[in-house]
Design a protein around this motif. Structure first.
Motif, PDB file in Angstrom:
ATOM      1  N   THR A 173      50.315-130.274  43.293  1.00 12.35           N
ATOM      2  CA  THR A 173      50.520-131.702  43.555  1.00 12.35           C
ATOM      3  C   THR A 173      49.387-132.536  42.966  1.00 12.35           C
ATOM      4  N   SER A 174      48.177-131.987  42.988  1.00 18.58           N
ATOM      5  CA  SER A 174      47.048-132.695  42.394  1.00 18.58           C
ATOM      6  C   SER A 174      47.244-132.877  40.895  1.00 18.58           C
ATOM      7  N   ASN A 176      50.078-132.893  39.341  1.00 19.84           N
ATOM      8  CA  ASN A 176      51.183-133.835  39.141  1.00 19.84           C
ATOM      9  C   ASN A 176      50.695-135.275  39.166  1.00 19.84           C
ATOM     10  N   VAL A 177      49.830-135.576  40.136  1.00 13.81           N
ATOM     11  CA  VAL A 177      49.293-136.934  40.247  1.00 13.81           C
ATOM     12  C   VAL A 177      48.477-137.284  39.008  1.00 13.81           C
ATOM     13  N   GLU A 180      51.050-137.656  36.006  1.00 11.41           N
ATOM     14  CA  GLU A 180      52.020-138.753  36.128  1.00 11.41           C
ATOM     15  C   GLU A 180      51.355-140.119  36.088  1.00 11.41           C
ATOM     16  N   ILE A 308      53.912-135.389  44.969  1.00  9.83           N
ATOM     17  CA  ILE A 308      52.750-136.262  44.806  1.00  9.83           C
ATOM     18  C   ILE A 308      52.241-136.700  46.180  1.00  9.83           C
ATOM     19  N   ILE A 311      49.079-139.296  47.531  1.00 11.02           N
ATOM     20  CA  ILE A 311      48.831-140.719  47.251  1.00 11.02           C
ATOM     21  C   ILE A 311      49.338-141.626  48.369  1.00 11.02           C
ATOM     22  N   SER A 342      42.012-136.328  42.034  1.00 12.08           N
ATOM     23  CA  SER A 342      43.086-137.042  41.342  1.00 12.08           C
ATOM     24  C   SER A 342      43.721-138.072  42.266  1.00 12.08           C
ATOM     25  N   MET A 343      43.982-137.669  43.494  1.00 10.72           N
ATOM     26  CA  MET A 343      44.609-138.559  44.468  1.00 10.72           C
ATOM     27  C   MET A 343      43.652-139.653  44.913  1.00 10.72           C
ATOM     28  N   TYR A 346      43.425-142.218  42.138  1.00  7.77           N
ATOM     29  CA  TYR A 346      44.640-143.020  42.086  1.00  7.77           C
ATOM     30  C   TYR A 346      44.643-144.081  43.183  1.00  7.77           C
ATOM     31  N   CYS A 347      44.331-143.693  44.407  1.00  5.19           N
ATOM     32  CA  CYS A 347      44.391-144.641  45.527  1.00  5.19           C
ATOM     33  C   CYS A 347      43.390-145.773  45.356  1.00  5.19           C
TER      34      CYS A 347
END
Length: 462
Positions: A173-174, A176-177, A180, A308, A311, A342-343, A346-347
């Motif tokens: 999932t990390s 993917n974030v 993407e 994901i 996030i 990564s998350m 993004y946040c």
């Protein structure tokens, strides 16, 4: 003229919300204790030779020792934990061994990374509806003893385009974030290094001592093979001297997925740890003469695609801000769980946050992420951060978004405020106008509060 009316309406609404939240009622749910254990590296750190039931027992003993009430008054306990296969048995036995009377019932709750926050919410809700007056929430995880071994699902689930993603590792999932949302390895290492540097500074300055309670643990004597009792008093996962350059040299942990940007240096550590929060009605706290740290207002939860999952704060935080009529600029400090850099990147980017307001004492990358304990740990850390930074409002986000509201305590003339959050829920906070003079013991100016949801964590300001 119409625009002026709209602005006036917004101001009136915000003022009304603040006044409603600032109001004190005997039925308010308040927090009178928020403490945590040291966060220790799984299989290598201070709790590596300590069983999960022993870690839980030690946390219960610390809660009993620090709660300033007779444990017979605790009417229910909720323990947030994720990995133990027989969690209800362990939790009940640990509570009894720590001195909690057998007349106090107990339950466990598992909402993955937000389990500690949900334990607080469960107790808060019971107090709110009048089922109990006093309750204890615990978050605990020994990832040394109970590692996450993955899942096997049915053919029907694995054939579903979304459901099958829940069987994938978190590292996937990390990646993917990162892919993407176009997040670079450099950005991830930069914020990860900042987490270590801030936690290192806080530890060296003794800041964490205000939230950590030393716990009894066990250590195997290598010369005899015997287990001996020890006291663990400090986080041991903080890597002092970490820089972006040093992190850039670490190999990818998941080269098979995406760009392979996630590493052991920019992801949360696998950790053992625990935390405890005591809640009660304001009526009962005042009757017992206890110092009130915060008022719990509301808790909200939200979901998103498993691929994901990290996030969530980017969704939950705007929801809560809109709900209470404030903006991110009204918030003094943010805590966003650093499950993966990564998350985290993004946040912060998506919300347009000032990084100087986010995770000011480091986060899970530096401290570790004991799944069931993190949410409750964030309460203690968030309260401590506000106290040291002189802030009034904080949003703490982990796996779900929860909020704790500040208040004015007429007995000690201090101002307290609280908030929390996570990736699957959400809450808000407060806008403060005015100041408090802790030296003079006076509150000066007008203090207005705006909050939102139904809480699950808090912060303290002296």
């Amino acid at each position: 003229m119409e625009r002026i009316k709209q602005l006036a309406s917004q101001f009136t609404g915000a003022h009304s919300a603040r006044a409603r939240l600032e109001a004190q009622s005997p039925d308010d749910v308040v927090i009178t204790m928020a403490i945590r254990s040291p966060m220790c590296k799984a299989k290598k750190g201070g709790f590596k030779d300590t069983r999960s039931d022993e870690l839980m027992t030690s946390m219960f003993k610390a809660a009993v020792a620090n709660c300033k009430i007779n444990p017979v008054l605790i009417q229910d306990i909720c323990v947030g934990t994720v990995l133990p296969p027989r969690a209800p048995y362990e939790a009940r036995a640990a509570a009894l061994a720590a001195g909690i009377p057998d007349t106090t019932p107990l339950q466990t709750i598992n909402r993955f990374c937000s389990s500690g926050l949900m334990a607080v919410t469960e107790i808060s809700n019971q107090i709110r509806v009048g089922q109990i007056e006093i309750g204890l929430a615990i978050g605990v995880e020994s990832m040394t003893v109970n590692s996450d071994r993955g899942l096997q699902f049915s053919e029907d689930i694995m054939a579903h385009p979304v459901a099958k993603d829940t069987a994938m590792p978190m590292g996937w999932t990390s990646e993917n974030v990162a892919e993407e949302f176009n997040i670079s390895r450099e950005q991830m290492d930069e914020l990860a290094a900042l987490s270590f540097q801030r936690a290192s500074k806080a530890q060296k300055e003794g800041i964490f001592k205000s939230e950590i309670v030393p716990l009894e643990a066990f250590q195997v004597d290598p010369s005899t093979g015997q287990r001996v009792k020890i006291i663990v008093s400090e986080d041991d996962g903080i890597r002092h001297g970490t820089t972006q350059a040093s992190l850039s040299k670490i190999k990818s942990a998941f080269p098979q997925w995406g760009g392979g940007k996630t590493t052991g240096g920019n992801a949360s550590q696998v950790t053992d740890g625990a935390a405890a929060v005591l809640l009660m009605s304001r009526r009962k706290a005042e009757e017992l003469g206890l110092k009130i740290l915060a008022k719990h207002v509301a808790t909200s939860v939200a979901g998103l695609a498993p691929r994901i999952m990290g996030i969530g704060p980017s969704i939950a935080i705007p929801m809560v801000l809109e709900r209470v009529g404030i903006t991110k600029d009204d918030v003094d400090l943010f805590e966003i769980n650093e499950a993966f850099a990564s998350m985290y990147v993004y946040c912060v980017r998506e919300l347009g946050l000032d990084i100087n307001k986010v995770n000011v004492h480091g986060g899970a990358i530096a401290l570790g992420h004991p799944l069931g304990a993190t949410g409750a740990r964030q309460i203690a850390t968030g309260l401590n951060a506000l106290a040291h930074k002189g802030g009034k409002v904080t949003i703490i986000s982990s796996s779900l978004m929860l909020v704790h509201i500040p208040f004015t305590d007429p007995r000690d003339k201090h101002v307290h405020r609280i908030w929390y959050g996570c990736r699957c829920s959400l809450c808000t906070g407060i806008k403060v106008v005015g100041s408090s003079d802790k030296t003079m013991g006076q509150i000066r100016g007008n203090l207005h509060f705006v909050c939102t949801c139904d809480w699950n964590n808090l912060v303290k300001h002296f």
